[in-house]
Design a protein around this motif. Structure first.
Motif, short mmCIF file in Angstrom:
data_model
loop_
_atom_site.label_atom_id
_atom_site.label_comp_id
_atom_site.label_asym_id
_atom_site.label_seq_id
_atom_site.Cartn_x
_atom_site.Cartn_y
_atom_site.Cartn_z
N GLU A 82 0.73 -1.20 0.27
CA GLU A 82 -0.63 0.00 0.48
C GLU A 82 0.53 0.95 0.49
OE1 GLU A 82 -3.31 1.96 2.82
OE2 GLU A 82 -2.48 0.04 3.01
N ARG A 83 2.22 1.01 0.36
CA ARG A 83 2.97 2.61 0.93
C ARG A 83 3.63 2.72 -0.84
NH1 ARG A 83 5.43 0.53 6.23
NH2 ARG A 83 3.49 0.88 7.83
N ARG A 84 3.70 2.37 -1.75
CA ARG A 84 4.44 1.84 -2.89
C ARG A 84 3.47 3.82 -3.84
NH1 ARG A 84 2.71 -2.94 -7.01
NH2 ARG A 84 0.93 -3.16 -6.34
N TYR A 85 2.50 3.63 -3.12
CA TYR A 85 1.14 4.30 -3.96
C TYR A 85 1.52 5.47 -3.05
CZ TYR A 85 -0.89 0.60 -6.28
OH TYR A 85 -1.84 -0.70 -6.29
N VAL A 141 -16.68 -5.70 -4.15
CA VAL A 141 -15.92 -6.61 -5.30
C VAL A 141 -15.04 -7.41 -5.01
CG1 VAL A 141 -16.56 -4.14 -6.32
CG2 VAL A 141 -14.48 -4.45 -5.13
N GLY A 142 -14.83 -8.24 -6.66
CA GLY A 142 -13.75 -9.79 -6.29
C GLY A 142 -12.52 -8.92 -6.28
N PRO A 143 -11.60 -8.96 -5.92
CA PRO A 143 -9.40 -8.68 -5.54
C PRO A 143 -9.40 -8.08 -6.94
CG PRO A 143 -10.05 -11.10 -5.74
CD PRO A 143 -11.27 -11.40 -5.30
N MET A 144 -9.85 -8.97 -8.37
CA MET A 144 -9.37 -8.14 -9.02
C MET A 144 -9.67 -7.03 -9.51
SD MET A 144 -6.94 -10.64 -9.91
CE MET A 144 -6.80 -10.04 -12.04
N GLU A 186 -5.23 0.29 -9.07
CA GLU A 186 -4.36 0.99 -10.28
C GLU A 186 -4.76 1.84 -11.53
OE1 GLU A 186 -1.11 -0.51 -9.84
OE2 GLU A 186 -0.93 -2.13 -8.70
N SER A 187 -6.17 2.06 -11.60
CA SER A 187 -6.38 2.75 -12.61
C SER A 187 -5.91 4.15 -11.90
CB SER A 187 -7.22 2.60 -13.34
OG SER A 187 -8.19 2.43 -12.14
N HIS A 188 -6.71 4.42 -11.09
CA HIS A 188 -6.11 5.99 -9.98
C HIS A 188 -4.97 5.98 -9.83
CE1 HIS A 188 -8.18 9.11 -7.96
NE2 HIS A 188 -7.15 8.94 -7.08
#
Length: 389
Positions: free
Chosen positions: A186-189, A207-210, A217-219
Motif C-alpha cells: 500500500e505504501r508504494r502509492y 467486488v472481487g480482488p481483481m 491501479e487505474s486511479h
C-alpha cells in the motif's frame, strides 16, 4: 425447438461459447448432435456458421432459454428461480430485500406471487402434506421433541458459521493474511492514492480482488498522468518546446528554490544576530537538522530580555525596491527586503486567484514566525495591496 436453459442470473455459471469463449447469455444455441460434452454457441457465432472438429453448421440444434411462463403468464421461468433464490438468501418475509435482489419485480408482486403459488397452492400443499406424513410415520419411534427455541439457536449458530466462512474467504482472496506485506504494498502509492485505498478498503468485500486492484491501479495511473500533464503544462507556460530545454528549466527551478531557502535562513539568522547565545543555539539546531536528527536544543525565548533593535537595511539587496512604509515594516519586523518582496508576491498572487485572502491562508503560504506573518498580512491589508477573504 425451445428448451429450458440455465436459470442462474450469473453468466459465469454457464459454460462458455465454443466459438468466441465469451460467457453465454440467453438465448443461446446447443447442438443436438454433438456431445457429450454439450456443444454451446452464442447467437453471433451461430449466425456466422461456426464449425469446430465434428460440429458442422447444418447440425440440428436447440434454443436454450428460460424466457417462458411456468406458473404465471407475467412471470418467466428465470424470474421464478430468481425468486426462490432470493427468498433462500434473504429469508421468508423479507420481501423488500427479495425485490431488491430480483430487480425486476416489486415488493408486493414478490409477496403475492410467492404466497399464491408456493404457499397456498393446493398442489404443493398436498404434496408437502404427504411428504410430512410419510416422514412422521417413518420416524415416529425415534423422533426428538421439537423445541422452537432450540431451532432458533441452531439457526443463529449456523448463520454465524456462514458469516465466518464468508469473512475468511474475503481475507484469503484479498491477501490480507500477511498484513505486513499488504501494508508495504500500500505504501508504494502516492499519498493521494493511499487515501483512496483506505477509503475503498471497506468496499473490497463487495467486488472481487481483481476488480478492486484494477480500480486502485487505474486511479494511480490517472494520478501519474495528471501530474505529468501538469508538468508539461508548466513547460508550455514557460515557452519550452523540447525536453533538452525542460531539463535546463528543472535545474534552474531547483537552484531558485535552494536560493529561496537560503534567503529564508538568512532572515532567521538576523532574528538572533544580536544575541550570541541564541545564535549559537540556532546554529546547533540547524546542524542537527542537516545531519538528519531532530533538533534537541530549544530556541531561546524572547521573554526576560530586551527586544532586538530595528534591522539596518543599508546594503541589503532589494532595499531600493521598497517604499518608505515597506522599509519601516522590514526594519521593525527584522525581515530582509528580498524575503519580504517574495512573501508579498506570493500573497498578492494567491489573493488574485481566490478573490481575497484570509490570515490562515497567508500563514500556510509563508513558513515563518506567525507573528511576523500577521504583521505582514495586516500591513498589506492596510495599504490596500490585498483584501480579506
Amino acid at each position: 425447438m425451445d428448451r429450458l436453459g440455465s436459470f442462474s442470473n450469473d453468466p459465469s455459471d454457464k459454460p462458455p461459447c465454443r466459438g468466441c469463449s465469451s460467457y453465454l447469455t440467453e438465448p443461446y444455441i446447443k447442438c443436438a448432435e454433438c456431445g457429450p460434452p454439450p456443444f454451446f454457441l452464442c447467437l453471433q457465432c451461430f449466425t456466422r456458421g461456426f464449425e469446430y472438429k465434428k460440429h458442422q453448421s447444418d447440425h440440428t440444434y436447440e434454443i436454450m432459454t428460460s424466457d417462458f411462463p411456468v406458473l404465471d403468464p407475467s412471470w418467466t421461468a428465470q424470474e421464478e428461480m430468481a425468486l426462490l433464490e432470493a427468498v433462500m438468501d434473504c429469508g421468508f418475509g423479507n420481501w423488500q430485500d427479495v425485490a431488491n435482489q430480483m430487480c425486476t419485480k416489486t415488493k408486493e408482486e414478490c409477496e403475492k406471487h410467492y404466497m399464491k403459488h408456493f404457499i397456498n397452492n393446493p398442489l404443493f400443499a398436498s404434496t408437502l402434506l404427504n411428504l410430512k406424513q410419510a416422514e412422521e410415520a417413518k420416524t415416529a419411534d425415534t423422533a426428538i421433541p421439537f423445541h422452537s427455541l432450540k431451532m432458533a439457536v441452531v439457526d443463529i449458530y449456523h448463520s454465524r458459521l456462514k458469516e465466518r466462512q464468508r469473512r475468511k474467504k474475503i481475507i484469503r482472496d484479498h491477501g490480507l493474511i500477511n498484513l505486513r506485506k499488504f501494508q508495504l504494498m500500500e505504501r508504494r502509492y502516492p499519498k493521494e492514492v493511499q487515501d483512496l485505498y483506505e477509503t475503498m478498503r471497506r468496499f473490497a468485500r463487495i467486488v472481487g480482488p481483481m476488480e478492486h486492484d484494477k480500480f486502485i491501479e487505474s486511479h494511480a495511473l490517472e494520478f501519474e498522468l495528471r501530474r505529468e500533464i501538469k508538468r508539461l503544462q508548466e513547460y508550455r507556460t514557460a515557452g519550452i518546446t523540447n525536453f533538452c530545454s525542460a531539463r535546463t528549466y528543472d535545474h534552474l527551478k531547483k537552484t531558485r528554490e535552494e536560493e529561496r531557502l537560503k534567503r529564508t535562513m538568512l532572515s532567521e539568522v538576523l532574528q538572533y544576530i544580536q544575541d550570541s547565545s541564541a545564535c549559537q543555539q540556532w546554529l546547533r539546531r540547524q546542524a542537527d537538522i542537516d545531519s538528519g536528527l531532530s533538533p534537541s536544543i530549544p530556541m531561546a525565548s524572547n521573554s526576560g530580555r530586551r527586544s532586538a533593535p530595528p534591522l539596518n537595511l543599508t546594503g541589503l539587496p532589494g532595499t531600493e525596491k521598497l517604499n518608505e512604509k515597506e522599509k519601516e515594516l522590514c526594519q521593525m519586523v527584522r525581515l530582509v527586503p528580498g524575503a519580504y518582496l517574495e512573501y508579498k508576491s506570493a500573497l498578492l498572487n494567491e489573493c488574485n486567484k481566490q478573490g481575497g485572502l484570509r490570515l490562515a491562508q497567508a500563514r500556510a503560504l509563508i513558513k515563518i514566525d506567525v507573528n511576523k506573518t500577521r504583521k505582514i498580512y495586516d500591513f498589506l491589508i492596510r495599504e490596500g495591496y490585498i483584501t480579506k477573504g
